[in-house]
Design a protein around this motif. Structure first.
Motif, short mmCIF file in Angstrom:
data_model
loop_
_atom_site.label_atom_id
_atom_site.label_comp_id
_atom_site.label_asym_id
_atom_site.label_seq_id
_atom_site.Cartn_x
_atom_site.Cartn_y
_atom_site.Cartn_z
N VAL A 68 0.77 -1.24 0.13
CA VAL A 68 -0.04 0.01 -0.14
C VAL A 68 0.95 1.10 -0.05
CG1 VAL A 68 -1.77 1.29 1.08
CG2 VAL A 68 -1.78 -1.16 1.38
N TYR A 69 0.57 2.12 -1.06
CA TYR A 69 1.06 3.40 -1.10
C TYR A 69 0.33 4.48 -0.51
CZ TYR A 69 3.39 8.01 -2.37
OH TYR A 69 3.69 9.21 -2.04
N VAL A 70 0.30 5.33 0.51
CA VAL A 70 -0.62 6.57 0.77
C VAL A 70 0.11 7.96 0.48
CG1 VAL A 70 -2.03 7.41 2.62
CG2 VAL A 70 -1.64 5.08 2.40
N HIS A 71 -0.60 8.81 -0.22
CA HIS A 71 0.26 10.05 -0.48
C HIS A 71 -0.34 11.18 0.24
CE1 HIS A 71 2.76 12.53 -3.03
NE2 HIS A 71 1.81 13.50 -3.33
N ILE A 72 0.71 11.74 0.74
CA ILE A 72 0.31 13.03 1.64
C ILE A 72 0.85 14.15 1.02
CG2 ILE A 72 0.41 14.12 3.78
CD1 ILE A 72 -1.10 11.60 3.77
N PRO A 73 -0.20 14.96 0.34
CA PRO A 73 0.55 16.14 -0.57
C PRO A 73 0.76 17.46 0.18
CG PRO A 73 -2.08 16.08 -0.69
CD PRO A 73 -1.29 15.09 0.31
N PHE A 74 0.81 17.41 1.49
CA PHE A 74 1.09 18.72 1.92
C PHE A 74 2.60 18.92 2.37
CE2 PHE A 74 -3.12 16.74 3.20
CZ PHE A 74 -3.81 17.70 2.52
N CYS A 75 2.94 20.29 2.27
CA CYS A 75 4.36 20.76 2.36
C CYS A 75 4.29 22.16 3.21
CB CYS A 75 5.14 20.67 1.17
SG CYS A 75 5.22 19.20 0.27
N GLU A 76 5.16 22.28 4.15
CA GLU A 76 5.35 23.60 4.72
C GLU A 76 6.24 24.43 3.83
OE1 GLU A 76 5.62 22.94 9.39
OE2 GLU A 76 6.53 21.32 8.26
N LEU A 88 10.96 -2.67 -3.87
CA LEU A 88 11.07 -3.87 -4.60
C LEU A 88 9.77 -4.26 -5.26
CD1 LEU A 88 13.60 -5.75 -2.31
CD2 LEU A 88 14.17 -5.23 -4.68
N THR A 89 8.61 -3.91 -4.53
CA THR A 89 7.47 -4.39 -5.00
C THR A 89 7.32 -3.74 -6.72
OG1 THR A 89 6.21 -4.38 -2.99
CG2 THR A 89 4.87 -4.14 -4.81
N TYR A 90 7.59 -2.30 -6.66
CA TYR A 90 7.52 -1.84 -8.11
C TYR A 90 8.54 -2.27 -8.83
CZ TYR A 90 5.72 1.89 -4.80
OH TYR A 90 5.00 2.80 -4.19
N TRP A 91 9.83 -2.58 -8.29
CA TRP A 91 10.90 -3.23 -9.32
C TRP A 91 10.80 -4.61 -9.73
CZ3 TRP A 91 14.35 -0.75 -5.14
CH2 TRP A 91 14.14 0.50 -5.26
N ASN A 92 9.93 -5.34 -8.94
CA ASN A 92 9.57 -6.68 -9.17
C ASN A 92 8.21 -6.87 -9.94
OD1 ASN A 92 11.68 -7.87 -7.83
ND2 ASN A 92 10.87 -7.98 -6.01
N ASN A 93 7.72 -5.74 -10.43
CA ASN A 93 6.45 -5.48 -11.22
C ASN A 93 5.47 -6.05 -10.56
OD1 ASN A 93 5.05 -4.72 -13.50
ND2 ASN A 93 5.71 -6.50 -14.74
N GLU A 94 5.19 -6.08 -9.31
CA GLU A 94 4.18 -6.67 -8.64
C GLU A 94 2.97 -5.32 -8.40
OE1 GLU A 94 6.91 -9.81 -6.24
OE2 GLU A 94 6.21 -8.15 -5.09
N GLU A 95 1.90 -6.02 -7.64
CA GLU A 95 0.60 -4.90 -7.44
C GLU A 95 0.68 -4.44 -6.26
OE1 GLU A 95 -2.84 -6.78 -8.93
OE2 GLU A 95 -2.50 -6.91 -11.13
N TYR A 96 0.05 -3.18 -6.19
CA TYR A 96 -0.04 -2.55 -5.08
C TYR A 96 -1.13 -1.46 -5.13
CZ TYR A 96 2.22 1.17 -7.80
OH TYR A 96 2.45 1.94 -8.89
N TYR A 97 -1.74 -1.14 -3.93
CA TYR A 97 -2.77 -0.04 -4.03
C TYR A 97 -2.05 1.36 -3.71
CZ TYR A 97 -5.86 -3.62 -1.93
OH TYR A 97 -6.67 -4.93 -1.87
N GLY A 98 -2.71 2.25 -4.43
CA GLY A 98 -2.14 3.67 -4.32
C GLY A 98 -3.20 4.46 -3.79
N ILE A 99 -3.10 5.33 -2.78
CA ILE A 99 -4.22 5.86 -2.14
C ILE A 99 -3.74 7.40 -1.98
CG2 ILE A 99 -5.42 5.99 -0.05
CD1 ILE A 99 -6.27 3.40 -1.55
N GLY A 100 -4.87 8.32 -2.40
CA GLY A 100 -4.60 9.83 -1.96
C GLY A 100 -4.52 10.51 -3.44
#
Length: 379
Positions: A7-15, A253-265
């Motif tokens: 699972v990848y969760v994106h937090i788009p906020f920056c100071e 390594l999930t990405y580089w192994n071409n495996e699946e994942y959730y992308g949230i945000g």
């Protein structure tokens, strides 16, 4: 079909917005952060209902700057991730932090939520260079942040460095590597600057006001990086990543192994059930789309077999161990030489690829022109 285990969760906020960053991000002040966290939880639930998982092994919270959120904002986010994905001591749970903006209270909260790996965006140790690239921290913040993390029980720590920066010399970069090595960090990520559109650096470059190092210096920086880290027994396991044994980034390594994942945000990308997708980027649009549609998709497409084979090659070749010939055959019922034989042969004759036993991988010369090699595997 294999179920997603990451699972990848994106937090788009920056100071503060860095001059090189083209990730989806906005200034923190005045943003509807609590609404965003609730929308992320709703998206997670919807994604899981459509594409179930069996067991989640890795979680990565990135940005943006996740550590810019307050403890009161972080707690419900961490709780919802743990609940929706039924986390039971995942093998790896990474949280990105910027030096200088993480308190002991936040670190304690992360630890209690199961986070077991920190990725620290140091980028450089020279304060004039940090200012040039738009970073808000100084050298002392790097030391203080790592000291605090270790005091709170974090051992699996990664540090990010950058090279090829405006005004950066080879000597500057060597100094940053040396100071990082003194910290005995178990994992390094080191990336060369790529000037992306819609960044401050791109605007400066268009005006002829971006003094980048000569290409020979950038090559020398990468070469010295490889030599210095391998001499200190770091495993160079991916083009830009080095680790002590057992500290490789399992999530990446999930990405580089071409495996699946959730992308949230907002602006996140994911890969589930054979479909690659991207979420809408604007924060309010993301929140509205989640509530009206469940999944806030900007685009989605089913990955064809040809695309999967391409991805298997150019993602797998990012790893120093390269692509497994037998795994390629098992996945696609075809030999990679049957599909890419002419290009493999040509790249091998040019000294950019090597074929040994069950592996096709980059040579050291290939590492320096990796993107050119990858392009040869686009059908």
């Amino acid at each position: 079909m294999a179920l997603p285990k990451a699972v990848y969760v994106h937090i788009p906020f920056c100071e503060q917005i860095c001059h090189y960053c083209d990730f989806n991000k906005v200034y923190l002040k005045g943003q509807p952060i609590e609404e965003y966290v609730k929308a992320c939880e709703k998206e997670m639930k919807e994604a899981v209902s459509q594409f179930p998982y069996d067991h989640i092994e890795t979680v990565y919270i990135g940005g943006g700057t996740p550590s810019s959120l307050s403890s009161q904002q972080l707690e419900p986010l961490l709780d919802s991730i743990n609940q929706v994905f039924s986390l039971q001591k995942p093998r790896e749970y990474t949280f990105e932090i910027n030096p200088g903006n993480i308190s002991d209270e936040k670190l304690s909260l992360l630890k209690s939520a199961g986070v077991n790996r920190l990725s620290i965006g140091a980028q450089a140790f020279q304060e004039d260079l940090l200012k040039k690239i738009g970073r808000a921290h100084d050298e002392k913040d790097i030391y203080r942040t790592i000291e605090s993390a270790r005091r709170m029980g974090f051992e699996n720590i990664s540090i990010d460095l950058m090279f090829g920066l405006p005004g950066q010399s080879v000597a500057n970069f060597i100094e940053s590597i040396e100071k990082s090595l003194e910290l005995e960090i178990p994992h390094f990520s080191a990336y060369s600057l790529k000037v992306e559109e819609k960044t401050v650096f791109h605007q400066l470059q268009r005006k002829g006001k971006l003094p980048l190092p000569p290409e020979d210096d950038e090559v020398a920086m990468y070469d010295v990086l490889i030599n210095m880290l391998t001499e200190q027994n770091y495993h160079h396991y991916e083009i830009s990543n080095f680790s002590k044994n057992g500290y490789e980034s399992l999530h990446n390594l999930t990405y580089w192994n071409n495996e699946e994942y959730y992308g949230i945000g907002a602006g996140a990308h994911g890969y589930v059930s054979g479909q690659r997708y991207a979420n809408v980027g604007p924060i309010k649009k993301y929140i509205n789309n989640v509530h009206s549609q469940g999944r806030p998709l900007l685009e989605s497409h089913v990955v064809s077999t040809a695309e999967k084979m391409e991805e298997e090659m150019f993602l797998g070749l990012r790893k120093l161990e390269g692509v497994s010939i037998s795994q390629f055959q098992n996945r696609f019922n075809k030999d990679p030489f049957e599909i890419f034989g002419n290009n493999i042969k040509r790249l091998k004759s040019e000294g950019l690829l090597k074929v040994e036993d069950d592996r096709i991988s980059l040579t050291k010369n290939g590492l320096f022109v990796a993107n050119e090699v990858f392009e040869k595997f686009l059908l």
